[in-house]
Design a protein around this motif. Sequence first.
Motif, mmCIF file in Angstrom:
data_model
loop_
_atom_site.group_PDB
_atom_site.id
_atom_site.type_symbol
_atom_site.label_atom_id
_atom_site.label_comp_id
_atom_site.label_asym_id
_atom_site.label_seq_id
_atom_site.Cartn_x
_atom_site.Cartn_y
_atom_site.Cartn_z
ATOM 1 N N TYR A 1 0.852 -1.180 0.000
ATOM 2 C CA TYR A 1 0.000 0.000 0.000
ATOM 3 C C TYR A 1 0.889 1.231 0.000
ATOM 4 O O TYR A 1 1.938 1.244 0.634
ATOM 5 C CB TYR A 1 -0.915 0.038 1.230
ATOM 6 N N ASP B 1 -2.095 6.757 -1.185
ATOM 7 C CA ASP B 1 -3.381 6.265 -1.681
ATOM 8 C C ASP B 1 -4.516 7.182 -1.250
ATOM 9 O O ASP B 1 -4.437 7.839 -0.206
ATOM 10 C CB ASP B 1 -3.671 4.853 -1.136
ATOM 11 N N SER B 2 -5.591 7.174 -2.025
ATOM 12 C CA SER B 2 -6.726 8.046 -1.718
ATOM 13 C C SER B 2 -7.414 7.674 -0.405
ATOM 14 O O SER B 2 -8.101 8.507 0.185
ATOM 15 C CB SER B 2 -7.735 8.009 -2.867
ATOM 16 N N ASN B 3 -7.236 6.433 0.092
ATOM 17 C CA ASN B 3 -7.880 6.068 1.359
ATOM 18 C C ASN B 3 -7.050 6.475 2.584
ATOM 19 O O ASN B 3 -7.455 6.238 3.715
ATOM 20 C CB ASN B 3 -8.235 4.583 1.401
ATOM 21 N N VAL B 4 -5.898 7.100 2.359
ATOM 22 C CA VAL B 4 -5.118 7.702 3.443
ATOM 23 C C VAL B 4 -5.510 9.179 3.474
ATOM 24 O O VAL B 4 -5.426 9.861 2.444
ATOM 25 C CB VAL B 4 -3.594 7.549 3.196
ATOM 26 N N PRO B 5 -5.955 9.668 4.633
ATOM 27 C CA PRO B 5 -6.337 11.087 4.682
ATOM 28 C C PRO B 5 -5.217 11.979 4.146
ATOM 29 O O PRO B 5 -4.042 11.787 4.472
ATOM 30 C CB PRO B 5 -6.570 11.332 6.180
ATOM 31 N N GLU B 6 -5.591 12.931 3.304
ATOM 32 C CA GLU B 6 -4.603 13.751 2.600
ATOM 33 C C GLU B 6 -3.609 14.415 3.545
ATOM 34 O O GLU B 6 -2.412 14.482 3.259
ATOM 35 C CB GLU B 6 -5.299 14.804 1.741
ATOM 36 N N LYS C 1 -7.215 5.064 7.702
ATOM 37 C CA LYS C 1 -7.803 6.168 8.472
ATOM 38 C C LYS C 1 -8.083 5.735 9.900
ATOM 39 O O LYS C 1 -7.801 6.468 10.857
ATOM 40 C CB LYS C 1 -9.079 6.669 7.794
ATOM 41 N N GLN D 1 1.374 5.214 0.999
ATOM 42 C CA GLN D 1 0.863 6.204 1.946
ATOM 43 C C GLN D 1 0.220 7.377 1.203
ATOM 44 O O GLN D 1 -0.384 8.244 1.827
ATOM 45 C CB GLN D 1 1.963 6.671 2.889
ATOM 46 N N GLU E 1 -8.272 -0.398 7.542
ATOM 47 C CA GLU E 1 -8.396 0.920 6.931
ATOM 48 C C GLU E 1 -7.361 1.861 7.542
ATOM 49 O O GLU E 1 -7.316 2.010 8.770
ATOM 50 C CB GLU E 1 -9.797 1.480 7.127
ATOM 51 N N ARG F 1 -0.699 11.933 4.410
ATOM 52 C CA ARG F 1 0.039 11.192 3.381
ATOM 53 C C ARG F 1 1.548 11.340 3.474
ATOM 54 O O ARG F 1 2.278 10.399 3.179
ATOM 55 C CB ARG F 1 -0.458 11.578 1.990
ATOM 56 N N ARG G 1 0.144 -1.684 8.497
ATOM 57 C CA ARG G 1 -1.014 -2.246 7.796
ATOM 58 C C ARG G 1 -0.600 -3.417 6.901
ATOM 59 O O ARG G 1 -1.264 -4.448 6.870
ATOM 60 C CB ARG G 1 -1.690 -1.154 6.954
#
Length: 163
Positions: free
Chosen positions: A8, A12-17, A44, A10, A42, A20, A30
């Motif tokens: 993964y 990625d869009s599922n990591v809060p901006e 987040k 850091q 997840e 990152r 993870r």
Amino acid sequence: MKLDIPFYSQHDSNVPEEWRHRACGVVSLRMALESKTGKVFEPKILIEKGVEEGAYIQGVGWKHDGLLRLANENGCEAYRKEFSDSAEGIEYLKQVFDKGEIPIVSVRFVDSKDSHLITLCGYTDEGFFYNDSAKMNETDGKGAFIKTEEFVQIWRKLAIFVG
């Protein structure tokens, strides 16, 4: 020996901006957690839980003890180790793979003063395979290889072991 540990980024869009640029510790964890448990985590939620428990220090980064607690709370035994000798540490890193543990190691790249965490995926006689969450995609970040001589130059002799 090389494990198929999920990658993964850091970024990625599922990591809060806002996280990152400083999520390497939790994203590395993870990867290890998902590899060991088969569950999906997840980022987040891991970040929120880690911050809530004091696992992140502003301006410093992820505390290894805090990442250990996150691992333990999510079904994996984990411990940390600091080595005084690189050769001893290298041997230990190789031995833990044979015991089924996944090392997350602290590195400092030559062109940076900042520390970074990467997840080791395996080893050969010549070096180590690793996943680097700072890379934008799987092609660049999954299963990269570093020769032992180069690894010793960047490794801070600190590691978290997830079993």
